[in-house]
Structures are given as structure tokens and as C-alpha cells.
Design an enzyme around this catalytic site. Structure first.
Site, PDB file in Angstrom:
ATOM      1  N   GLU A 108     -36.130 -15.920 -15.366  1.00 27.76           N
ATOM      2  CA  GLU A 108     -35.708 -15.712 -16.759  1.00 27.76           C
ATOM      3  C   GLU A 108     -36.930 -15.737 -17.668  1.00 27.76           C
ATOM      4  O   GLU A 108     -37.928 -16.393 -17.363  1.00 27.76           O
ATOM      5  CB  GLU A 108     -34.702 -16.822 -17.115  1.00 27.76           C
ATOM      6  CG  GLU A 108     -34.292 -16.935 -18.554  1.00 27.76           C
ATOM      7  CD  GLU A 108     -33.467 -15.766 -19.067  1.00 27.76           C
ATOM      8  OE1 GLU A 108     -33.955 -14.619 -18.969  1.00 27.76           O
ATOM      9  OE2 GLU A 108     -32.367 -15.996 -19.598  1.00 27.76           O
ATOM     10  N   ASP A 109     -36.841 -15.024 -18.792  1.00 26.71           N
ATOM     11  CA  ASP A 109     -37.961 -15.044 -19.735  1.00 26.71           C
ATOM     12  C   ASP A 109     -38.051 -16.394 -20.456  1.00 26.71           C
ATOM     13  O   ASP A 109     -39.058 -17.085 -20.376  1.00 26.71           O
ATOM     14  CB  ASP A 109     -37.875 -13.874 -20.737  1.00 26.71           C
ATOM     15  CG  ASP A 109     -36.534 -13.776 -21.461  1.00 26.71           C
ATOM     16  OD1 ASP A 109     -35.644 -14.618 -21.222  1.00 26.71           O
ATOM     17  OD2 ASP A 109     -36.376 -12.850 -22.280  1.00 26.71           O
ATOM     18  N   ASP A 112     -33.765 -21.342 -23.943  1.00 24.91           N
ATOM     19  CA  ASP A 112     -33.838 -21.865 -25.316  1.00 24.91           C
ATOM     20  C   ASP A 112     -32.697 -22.872 -25.522  1.00 24.91           C
ATOM     21  O   ASP A 112     -32.850 -24.047 -25.190  1.00 24.91           O
ATOM     22  CB  ASP A 112     -33.772 -20.672 -26.283  1.00 24.91           C
ATOM     23  CG  ASP A 112     -33.945 -21.060 -27.736  1.00 24.91           C
ATOM     24  OD1 ASP A 112     -34.351 -22.193 -28.018  1.00 24.91           O
ATOM     25  OD2 ASP A 112     -33.683 -20.204 -28.615  1.00 24.91           O
ATOM     26  N   LYS A 140     -38.258 -23.453 -23.840  1.00 25.50           N
ATOM     27  CA  LYS A 140     -38.227 -23.916 -25.232  1.00 25.50           C
ATOM     28  C   LYS A 140     -37.340 -25.138 -25.275  1.00 25.50           C
ATOM     29  O   LYS A 140     -36.131 -25.054 -25.067  1.00 25.50           O
ATOM     30  CB  LYS A 140     -37.639 -22.835 -26.128  1.00 25.50           C
ATOM     31  CG  LYS A 140     -38.639 -21.894 -26.718  1.00 25.50           C
ATOM     32  CD  LYS A 140     -38.023 -21.292 -27.964  1.00 25.50           C
ATOM     33  CE  LYS A 140     -38.495 -19.884 -28.181  1.00 25.50           C
ATOM     34  NZ  LYS A 140     -37.644 -19.202 -29.179  1.00 25.50           N
ATOM     35  N   PHE A 161     -40.371 -17.834 -32.586  1.00 23.76           N
ATOM     36  CA  PHE A 161     -39.775 -16.640 -31.991  1.00 23.76           C
ATOM     37  C   PHE A 161     -40.867 -15.771 -31.377  1.00 23.76           C
ATOM     38  O   PHE A 161     -41.762 -15.294 -32.062  1.00 23.76           O
ATOM     39  CB  PHE A 161     -38.959 -15.842 -33.029  1.00 23.76           C
ATOM     40  CG  PHE A 161     -38.187 -14.742 -32.380  1.00 23.76           C
ATOM     41  CD1 PHE A 161     -36.999 -15.022 -31.697  1.00 23.76           C
ATOM     42  CD2 PHE A 161     -38.661 -13.434 -32.394  1.00 23.76           C
ATOM     43  CE1 PHE A 161     -36.288 -14.011 -31.050  1.00 23.76           C
ATOM     44  CE2 PHE A 161     -37.952 -12.417 -31.753  1.00 23.76           C
ATOM     45  CZ  PHE A 161     -36.769 -12.710 -31.081  1.00 23.76           C
TER      46      PHE A 161
HETATM   47  P1  5GP Z   1     -30.444 -19.344 -24.784  1.00 16.66           P
HETATM   48  O1  5GP Z   1     -29.088 -18.914 -24.302  1.00 16.66           O
HETATM   49  O2  5GP Z   1     -31.164 -20.272 -23.845  1.00 16.66           O
HETATM   50  O3  5GP Z   1     -30.416 -19.897 -26.179  1.00 16.66           O
HETATM   51  O4  5GP Z   1     -31.275 -18.042 -24.988  1.00 16.66           O
HETATM   52  C1  5GP Z   1     -31.911 -17.475 -24.014  1.00 16.66           C
HETATM   53  C2  5GP Z   1     -32.237 -16.030 -24.309  1.00 16.66           C
HETATM   54  O5  5GP Z   1     -32.435 -15.764 -25.706  1.00 16.66           O
HETATM   55  C3  5GP Z   1     -33.536 -15.725 -23.641  1.00 16.66           C
HETATM   56  O6  5GP Z   1     -33.327 -15.326 -22.327  1.00 16.66           O
HETATM   57  C4  5GP Z   1     -34.071 -14.633 -24.507  1.00 16.66           C
HETATM   58  O7  5GP Z   1     -33.567 -13.424 -24.049  1.00 16.66           O
HETATM   59  C5  5GP Z   1     -33.551 -14.967 -25.876  1.00 16.66           C
HETATM   60  N1  5GP Z   1     -34.588 -15.704 -26.613  1.00 16.66           N
HETATM   61  C6  5GP Z   1     -34.686 -17.032 -26.825  1.00 16.66           C
HETATM   62  N2  5GP Z   1     -35.796 -17.335 -27.507  1.00 16.66           N
HETATM   63  C7  5GP Z   1     -36.429 -16.151 -27.714  1.00 16.66           C
HETATM   64  C8  5GP Z   1     -37.659 -15.797 -28.351  1.00 16.66           C
HETATM   65  O8  5GP Z   1     -38.431 -16.609 -28.858  1.00 16.66           O
HETATM   66  N3  5GP Z   1     -37.991 -14.475 -28.340  1.00 16.66           N
HETATM   67  C9  5GP Z   1     -37.192 -13.520 -27.787  1.00 16.66           C
HETATM   68  N4  5GP Z   1     -37.616 -12.253 -27.835  1.00 16.66           N
HETATM   69  N5  5GP Z   1     -36.036 -13.821 -27.160  1.00 16.66           N
HETATM   70  C10 5GP Z   1     -35.663 -15.116 -27.139  1.00 16.66           C
HETATM   71 MG    MG Z   2     -33.345 -13.425 -21.628  1.00 16.60          MG
END
Ligand code: 5GP
Ligand code: MG
Length: 185
Positions: A108-109, A112, A140, A161
Site C-alpha cells: 500500500e502507498d 492514514d 501516517k 498531504f
Molecule cells: P486511510 O483509509 O488509511 O485513511 O487512507 C488511505 C488512503 O488514502 C491511502 O492509501 C491513500 O490512497 C490515501 N491517502 C492518505 N494520505 C494521503 C496523502 O498524503 N496523499 C495522497 N495522495 N493520498 C493519501
Molecule cells: Mg491508497
């Protein structure tokens, strides 16, 4: 922090360099060594979470020594504002194999809030894999809402971000070679 070489498009904010290409490459190599130490030559299914992890995944799998490696791709769609995850998640593309009794590594990238990864982990766990682990380029930690263990972490950050190296803002900036923070003006 030094400014990104590339300027953001008007209205998108300001790009500030966070991790450069060399730093990312070293980080990915280090993570690959840990993954190899964990699995050796055990059959492993590496699953790229599209689209954000595409470049990280491509670099990571090419550093792995494991010759028993299968590559799969999933895409999850979450609804809501561009910069905050709403937590409503579904698969818009699933793996094309049965993962029962297989070692599975989700790539995963960014983790968060943890909502997206929690959804994928719960869904995949129900399919009976032999093991299920997570490799994330960025962990994060500041906004976690769901418990997610990131087994292999590239970089840990509190907030900000990020774009570049696969990460987008409204589909832009994915192809930047480094990771930048997009700072609102
Ligand atoms: P979560 O469900 O953990 O809140 O969000 C995860 C997804 O939100 C990540 O896989 C990513 O695709 C997107 N995301 C979260 N933080 C960032 C960020 O800083 N930049 C970008 N481009 N996408 C993010
Ligand atoms: Mg993602």
C-alpha cells in the site's frame, strides 16, 4: 526543506520536497531485504493496491530476491473528499487468484486513518490465507482510527498531504520521481 524541482499547477498549492528519489530507493531496498528475510523462497503473493502504490510496488518487487513471487493487483474505491478518507470502501478490482493457504503481502502507498487497510485486511483474512502482512511506503500515524499493523514501513510521518512517486492529488503529480508535500497557499 528544499523546494520540489517541479512547481504545482496554479490553484493546487505549493510543492515541498519531503523524500528524494535516492532516499526512496534506499528505503525500498532496505524494506525488500526485510521482506526477503521474512519469507525466504516461500511462495508469496504480493498485492499492489492501485493506483497509489503502483510505482512503489514496481520498485519493491524488483528488489526482492524471492523467485517464488506472484504479482496481483487490487483497487479499492473510497468515497468522500479528495484529501480525507471517508471510510466507505469497496473493491473496484480484486485479485484474480484464490489466496487460500498462500502467504499474502499487501503493498500500500499510505496507511492514514487505517480504514482502507482495515477493510482489505478483514476481507482478505476471511479468504483463509496462510499469512497476511502489510508493506506501506508511508505510515501516517497521526490520524489512525482503525488498528492496523504495518509489518514493513518505509517512512513514518505524523501528517501532511503527500504527492509524487505514485501518490496523486486529483490524479495529478503521480509521476514525480520524489515525494513532495502539497501545501495549501
Ligand atoms: P486511510 O483509509 O488509511 O485513511 O487512507 C488511505 C488512503 O488514502 C491511502 O492509501 C491513500 O490512497 C490515501 N491517502 C492518505 N494520505 C494521503 C496523502 O498524503 N496523499 C495522497 N495522495 N493520498 C493519501
Ligand atoms: Mg491508497
Amino acid at each position: 526543506m528544499e523546494k520540489c524541482q517541479v512547481k504545482a499547477l496554479p490553484g493546487d498549492g505549493r510543492l515541498v520536497s519531503v523524500f528524494g528519489p535516492e532516499e526512496i530507493a534506499a528505503c525500498v531496498r532496505g524494506m525488500a531485504a526485510k521482506i526477503d528475510a521474512c519469507y525466504g523462497e516461500e511462495p508469496l503473493v504480493a498485492v499492489c493496491v492501485l493506483k497509489g502504490a503502483c510505482i512503489f510496488f514496481s520498485d519493491l518487487v524488483r528488489c526482492l530476491q524471492n523467485r517464488n513471487l506472484e504479482l496481483e493487483f487490487i483497487r479499492i474505491a473510497s468515497y468522500g473528499a479528495a484529501t480525507v478518507s471517508s471510510g466507505e470502501v469497496l473493491f473496484s478490482k480484486d485479485v484474480e487468484i484464490d489466496i487460500r493457504d498462500k502467504h499474502v503481502l499487501l503493498v500500500e502507498d499510505i496507511v492514514d486513518s487505517g480504514r482502507s487497510m482495515r477493510f482489505v485486511l478483514d476481507n482478505f483474512a476471511a479468504r483463509g490465507p496462510r499469512s497476511l502482512r502489510v508493506a506501506a511506503l508511508v505510515n501516517k500515524t497521526g490520524r489512525r482510527e482503525r488498528e492496523v499493523t504495518v509489518d514493513f514501513t518505509g517512512f513514518s510521518l505524523d501528517s501532511g498531504f503527500l504527492v509524487g512517486y505514485g501518490l496523486d492529488y486529483a490524479e495529478r503529480y503521480r509521476a514525480l520521481p520524489g515525494i513532495c508535500e502539497l501545501v495549501p497557499e
